[in-house]
Structure formats: structure tokens, C-alpha cells
Design a protein around this motif. Structure first.
Motif, mmCIF file in Angstrom:
data_model
loop_
_atom_site.group_PDB
_atom_site.id
_atom_site.type_symbol
_atom_site.label_atom_id
_atom_site.label_comp_id
_atom_site.label_asym_id
_atom_site.label_seq_id
_atom_site.Cartn_x
_atom_site.Cartn_y
_atom_site.Cartn_z
ATOM 1 N N ALA A 194 -9.905 1.099 -6.975
ATOM 2 C CA ALA A 194 -11.022 1.346 -6.049
ATOM 3 C C ALA A 194 -12.122 2.206 -6.673
ATOM 4 C CB ALA A 194 -10.503 2.008 -4.773
ATOM 5 N N ILE A 197 -15.053 0.347 -8.230
ATOM 6 C CA ILE A 197 -15.867 -0.536 -7.390
ATOM 7 C C ILE A 197 -16.676 0.311 -6.425
ATOM 8 C CG2 ILE A 197 -15.818 -2.363 -5.656
ATOM 9 C CD1 ILE A 197 -13.272 -3.372 -6.880
ATOM 10 N N GLN A 199 -18.122 1.287 -3.213
ATOM 11 C CA GLN A 199 -17.820 0.962 -1.825
ATOM 12 C C GLN A 199 -19.118 0.975 -1.013
ATOM 13 O OE1 GLN A 199 -15.092 0.000 -0.467
ATOM 14 N NE2 GLN A 199 -13.462 0.550 -1.890
ATOM 15 N N GLU A 201 -20.873 -0.280 2.486
ATOM 16 C CA GLU A 201 -20.417 -0.583 3.837
ATOM 17 C C GLU A 201 -20.562 -2.055 4.208
ATOM 18 O OE1 GLU A 201 -21.420 0.755 8.434
ATOM 19 O OE2 GLU A 201 -22.275 1.838 6.728
ATOM 20 N N TYR A 216 -6.779 -6.177 -5.653
ATOM 21 C CA TYR A 216 -7.515 -5.169 -4.883
ATOM 22 C C TYR A 216 -8.545 -5.859 -4.003
ATOM 23 C CZ TYR A 216 -10.749 -1.523 -3.554
ATOM 24 O OH TYR A 216 -11.545 -0.689 -2.827
ATOM 25 N N SER A 217 -8.789 -5.280 -2.828
ATOM 26 C CA SER A 217 -9.916 -5.678 -1.988
ATOM 27 C C SER A 217 -10.320 -4.498 -1.131
ATOM 28 C CB SER A 217 -9.550 -6.882 -1.101
ATOM 29 O OG SER A 217 -8.470 -6.563 -0.249
ATOM 30 N N ASN A 218 -11.622 -4.367 -0.875
ATOM 31 C CA ASN A 218 -12.070 -3.250 -0.058
ATOM 32 C C ASN A 218 -11.983 -3.604 1.424
ATOM 33 O OD1 ASN A 218 -14.247 -4.952 0.246
ATOM 34 N ND2 ASN A 218 -15.793 -3.351 0.014
ATOM 35 N N THR A 219 -12.326 -2.642 2.275
ATOM 36 C CA THR A 219 -12.169 -2.812 3.725
ATOM 37 C C THR A 219 -13.016 -3.961 4.248
ATOM 38 O OG1 THR A 219 -11.716 -0.461 3.979
ATOM 39 C CG2 THR A 219 -12.355 -1.661 5.960
ATOM 40 N N CYS A 220 -14.270 -4.048 3.796
ATOM 41 C CA CYS A 220 -15.161 -5.103 4.273
ATOM 42 C C CYS A 220 -14.563 -6.476 3.988
ATOM 43 C CB CYS A 220 -16.533 -4.970 3.626
ATOM 44 S SG CYS A 220 -17.697 -6.281 4.080
ATOM 45 N N SER A 222 -11.315 -7.256 3.281
ATOM 46 C CA SER A 222 -10.020 -7.469 3.937
ATOM 47 C C SER A 222 -10.165 -7.743 5.418
ATOM 48 C CB SER A 222 -9.121 -6.245 3.717
ATOM 49 O OG SER A 222 -8.895 -6.035 2.344
ATOM 50 N N ARG A 277 -18.220 -10.059 -5.757
ATOM 51 C CA ARG A 277 -19.034 -9.253 -4.845
ATOM 52 C C ARG A 277 -19.658 -10.187 -3.815
ATOM 53 N NH1 ARG A 277 -24.125 -5.381 -6.686
ATOM 54 N NH2 ARG A 277 -24.771 -4.758 -4.580
#
Length: 588
Positions: A194, A197, A199, A201, A216-220, A222, A277
Motif C-alpha cells: 500500500a 500506491i 491512495q 479517494e 493488493y487492492s485499495n478500498t475504492c 475493492s 489505475r
């Protein structure tokens, strides 16, 4: 004991739930095939699951990725017997392709029953596509196998028949789950990427390794984009392109919002890592995107079935479409409603070298004048330009008002888009041009190559085989094991007029499979459903009784309703001006 069952198809989920009610352990069922199944399984330990149950290639992949014991739903002799009974009378060459439990078991059943169907063994997922390509070159038309084999077969234009699992196999899997309960352990690898990358929003990030595993994946991503990304992007091809060429770009649609996707390599790792991205396109307007969607090769799960077409007009259409698929010229498809114009457009796109790129479909009958103005003149016109290597499909283009036709013509002539265009219309387009309700110039710009789909009433000899294709499809959807359809039931289908063409036939077969009690669809069941269709047709039929003036009023009001009470479209369709239309509507 807490068990997670991962079904590769919806119908299996229903059977797992039904039979799970009688078990003494807690059962939770999800639908997921291959990587999606692995993704679901990877979170199983954190949710307290002790054992995972799955099937075929999905089960084998999960076994390699998790430490929890995995029970495989075996393909039983009963399962083999049902599907072989369904396909044994199909014309053309058929083959069984699958992992050893499927191919070897099927070969044994074929030998016992003296059924002439070849069997091919694969040991890993990467062997599926090359094997199917070789079979295609050898003239095979029907491929029997599990979910991965059927999907790959249909992408290649072959007819895939899924071997569904019956109650016997599921009960045995549950019994094995009880035996294996004491062997599970919990292990989950956690990665820390993380920090590399940014972050943001409103942007999504996802990272894959060279083996196409998501690390890996960020909140947006996932929470908002993961499901859509999985359903529209061929991850293997995209990751491979980034590793080979350094970049991969495309677009996806999620909840009526379009996102630019850009894949690049992450630096500083011993083995290649690829980050994608996902960024919202500027000036997204939710109103604009109603009626516009994107289809990828992964979403094209029900391609046109060509192998069962006999020596009739449809065979010529398919052969011509195949020749057109590698041409850059614009293509126009005409035909009655329900004949499969959209499916033919998809077949052309996904058979061509553009198959890994998006097919952007614009349903002209759903877009308003305001939406067209934004698409052709506003900032959102970048949506068309963003698919410059793929295909854009104008569905129901004959529903456009003349003013919009002129705007579209101006846009195409001014911008010279690089993508390939396909348009579809009813079979009366030349009549519309003669009465000046459709632009002569727009038609001849987009109709550089033309295809005309025959109605189902002109190709009734195909009904038997098309019906069996739909039976297999709805066996999978509803968790049924229908082995065929009676000859006298087929005769009833062939004697029906089919005003709704293939769309209507598919609806009839869907109802028949759902309602059938025995292993075969019977004549009485077909008759009951067809009588309902006849009554519906009679209700919707325009009754031409009364004086000439009264008949005229009925026709005007019927067209007005069909055009969604849009006076401009109604007037253009009737060949009168809006003032005259308004006066006649007021008189009615």
C-alpha cells in the motif's frame, strides 16, 4: 463445522443450498468460477470457515492457493449419462475436454454406451485454449466439459455443453466434508504494498503478480470497482500486455459511470508486479449513460451458436459475417425484432482481432435528444474517442429522429473515428429512406457492408437444435437435468409462427425447462406455453374494424404508444408533420 461452498455456476448453488439444509453443519454458498472462486476462498479462513467445497478446475485452483481443506464435487456417472444423452443426437463432431476426472469418466461412459464422442485430457488451465483451437481446426463443433472449457469453447465460436452436477455428487461431497473436518488449518499471506500506491479517494488501484494473482487492492477498488473489473477485463491478457509492452489502456463501466483504466509495471521488485489505475472520466453525467454499455470478451458468455445451422439462409449470413469480421468497413445489420441482430454484432466483434477490446453498445431507442447532444457535442464525446481501437454498435439506429441522424452524420464526417462501427435496424430501413424518415447519407455511410437476418419462420429446420442449446443453458441456470425434448414437442415448436423469433423461442424453452417434471420436455408442456403466447398475441393485435377514419385513429394512437408518446418520432414514422399529428391525436 462451518463450510464454504463455491459453485462455478448459479444452478449448482441452488442444489448446494437445497441439500445443505439436511446437513448437521453450517453451509454458506457463493457463486464464483476460477479466479473469482479463488478470491472468495482466500477470505474463507478470516470468516471462520473450516472446509471449502467446489468443483472441477475451480477446486483445483483453490487447492493451490489456500490452506483450508478443499473437497471436490466429483463428476459422477449419472452426470455424464445425462449430458451425453442430451447431445448424442447432435449433428457434427463432438468432443469431451476436461481435467482427468471429467474426460476419463466420460470416455468410460461413452465406451459402455457405444457413443461416438472423442475425449481429450487437460492437466492445467493453460492447455484449454490450444486444445480447443486444434479441435476447431479438425472440424469439431460441440465441446462438452466444465465451466472453463465451455466458456473458452464459446469464445472460439464452438458450442459448449456444460456437465452439470446432480444430487448424488453433492451428497457425496458433503459426506467427504465431514470426514475431512479435522484436517483444516488457517494460513493467509498478507502483503504490504500500500505504501507504494498513492491512495486517492476517487481512484481505484489493484496489483497483480506475473501469475495473475491479485496481491493488493485499495478500498475504492475493492468496494466499488472489483466486481466490474473482473467481469470486463481479461486479466491474463492485460497483465501480459503490460509486462511485454509496458502499458495497457481501456475503459470500463460501473453503475452508469465510465472509468479509464491504465496498467503499468511497478518498479523495484524481483518479480514483475502490474498495477492498474482506474480513474473516473471527466464530466460523467449519469443521464447520458442510460442506454450505453460496454461488453468485454469475458462478459460475452452466450455467443451466437453457429455449428448447428444447416444449409439455409442463416448459414450464408454467418459465413458472410465471418468474412466481414476482419474488415474495417462499417457494417449494417437488418432484420425483424428478436432475430439476434445484437448477438450477431457481438459475434462479429469477438471473432475479430478486436476481441480483447471493448464493444461499446449504444441503444439508440433509449437515448434522448439531450443525451445525444452531450454525446456528440459536449465534453462526453470523448467517450466515443476512448474506444478508438474497438467497436461501437448503434443498436436500433432506425429509431433515431431525423435531427439526431444529421448530428451523428456530422460527427462521423468531422471526426473520422478510428474504431469499427456496426449498426442495426428493422428490415424496413429502405422504405424509411424512400419516405425521407431516415437519412440517405447516414445509411450509406454506415452500410458499407450489409447483413440481413432471416426470421425464425424461414429457418424452422434449426428449431430442434436451437431448442437443445437453450435447454442446456437453462439446465445450468435452474439447476435442472433435462435430458432432451420429445419429437412431437419439437413438431409443435416447428408449427408455431414465432412472431418474436429466437427471443420468443428462448422464452418458451426457459419456461419449459423450469416447469418440466420429468427428464424430457413433453408435447403437452409445450402446447400449454404456446397457447399462452397466442393469447398474448391476440390481446396485443390491433383490431382494424370501424370506419376508415376510426381505423386511422387506431393506427395513429398505436404508433404513438409504440414510440413512447414521442410526437416527433411518431410523426416521422407516419410521414406527417407534428401539427397534423397533434390535431389527429386531439380528435381521437
Amino acid at each position: 463445522m462451518k463450510v464454504l461452498a463455491i459453485a462455478p455456476y448459479d444452478g449448482l448453488k441452488e442444489l448446494l443450498i437445497e441439500l445443505g439444509r439436511n446437513q448437521e453443519f453450517e453451509i454458506h454458498v457463493e457463486v464464483g468460477d476460477l479466479e473469482k472462486g479463488v478470491e472468495l476462498a482466500s477470505r474463507a479462513a478470516d470468516h471462520g470457515f473450516d472446509i471449502i467445497i467446489s468443483r472441477g478446475g475451480t477446486a483445483e485452483l483453490i487447492q493451490k492457493k489456500v490452506s483450508i481443506p478443499v473437497i471436490e464435487i466429483e463428476v459422477s456417472g449419472y452426470d455424464m449419462l445425462r449430458v451425453l444423452t442430451l447431445v448424442k443426437d447432435y449433428p457434427g463432431k463432438a468432443a469431451i475436454v476436461g481435467f482427468p476426472p471429467i474426460s476419463e469418466g466420460a470416455a468410460t461412459v461413452c465406451q459402455i454406451l457405444e457413443i461416438d464422442i472423442s475425449s481429450y485430457v487437460i492437466s492445467k488451465e493453460e492447455e484449454v485454449k490450444p486444445t480447443l483451437k486444434r479441435l476447431l481446426e479438425k472440424g469439431y463443433e460441440v465441446i462438452i466439459g466444465d465451466v472453463i472449457t465451455v466458456k473458452e469453447a464459446e469464445i472460439l465460436g464452438l458450442n459448449g455443453v456444460l456437465i452439470t452436477s446432480g444430487k448424488e455428487s453433492i451428497i457425496k461431497a458433503y459426506q467427504n466434508a465431514n470426514k475431512m473436518h479435522n484436517y483444516f488449518s488457517i494460513l493467509r499471506r498478507k502483503l504490504s504494498i500500500a505504501q507504494q500506491i498513492l491512495q486517492e479517494e476517487e481512484e481505484g488501484f489493484v496489483v497483480f503478480d506475473r501469475s495473475f494473482n491479485r496481491v493488493y487492492s485499495n478500498t475504492c477498488f475493492s468496494e466499488q470497482l472489483g466486481k466490474t473489473f473482473k467481469a470486463t477485463i481479461n486479466i491474463k491478457e492485460a497483465v501480459t500486455e503490460v509486462i511485454s509492452n509496458g502499458e495497457h489502456t481501456t475503459i470500463i463501466e460501473n453503475n452508469n459511470v465510465f472509468w479509464k483504466v491504465k496498467g503499468t509495471k511497478l518498479q523495484g521488485f524481483e518479480t514483475p508486479l502490474v498495477v492498474f489505475r482506474l480513474q473516473k472520466m471527466e464530466s460523467n453525467n449519469k443521464k447520458l449513460f442510460n442506454g450505453i454499455n460496454i461488453i468485454s470478451s469475458l462478459m460475452n458468455t452466450s455467443p451466437l451458436k453457429t455449428s448447428f445451422i444447416k444449409d439455409n439462409p442463416m448459414k450464408n449470413v454467418i459465413q458472410t459475417a465471418e468474412r466481414y469480421s476482419e474488415k474495417d468497413e462499417f457494417i449494417w445489420i437488418s432484420g425483424e425484432k428478436g432475430t439476434g441482430k445484437e448477438k450477431l454484432a457481438q459475434y462479429i466483434h469477438f471473432r475479430s482481432s478486436k476481441r480483447s477490446l471493448p464493444l461499446l453498445t449504444i441503444n439508440c431507442s433509449l437515448l434522448t435528444a439531450e443525451q445525444w447532444n452531450l454525446l456528440l457535442n459536449g465534453e462526453e464525446k470523448g467517450l466515443l474517442a476512448s474506444n478508438d481501437k474497438g467497436t461501437i454498435f448503434f443498436k436500433n439506429i432506425d429509431s433515431l429522429a431525423l435531427s439526431i441522424q444529421h448530428q451523428l452524420l456530422s460527427y462521423l464526417m468531422a471526426n473520422h473515428p478510428k474504431c469499427r462501427f456496426i449498426a442495426s435496424s428493422g428490415d424496413n430501413i429502405l422504405t424509411m429512406i424512400e419516405r425521407n424518415s431516415f437519412s440517405h447519407d447516414l445509411y450509406y455511410l454506415l452500410a458499407q457492408l450489409t447483413l440481413s437476418l432471416p426470421p425464425l419462420s424461414k429457418r424452422k429446420e434449426d428449431i430442434d437444435h436451437i431448442a437443445r442449446i437453450f435447454i442446456n443453458e437453462y439446465n445450468t441456470k435452474y439447476g435442472k437435468q433435462i435430458a432432451g425434448i420429445r419429437t412431437d414437442a419439437i413438431e409443435e415448436l416447428e408449427n408455431f409462427s414465432w412472431p418474436g423469433n429466437i427471443t420468443q423461442l428462448k422464452q418458451v424453452i426457459s419456461e419449459s425447462v423450469l416447469l418440466a417434471d420429468g427428464p424430457f420436455i413433453e408435447k403437452d408442456e409445450i402446447n400449454h406455453i404456446l397457447k399462452t403466447k397466442v393469447k398474448d398475441m391476440e390481446k396485443n393485435q390491433l383490431v382494424l374494424t370501424g370506419t376508415l377514419e376510426e381505423i386511422e385513429q387506431k393506427i395513429i394512437r398505436q404508433v404513438w404508444l409504440e414510440e413512447g408518446m414521442n410526437q416527433t418520432k411518431t410523426a416521422e414514422r407516419l410521414g406527417i408533420n407534428r401539427t397534423t399529428l397533434w390535431r389527429k391525436l386531439k380528435e381521437s
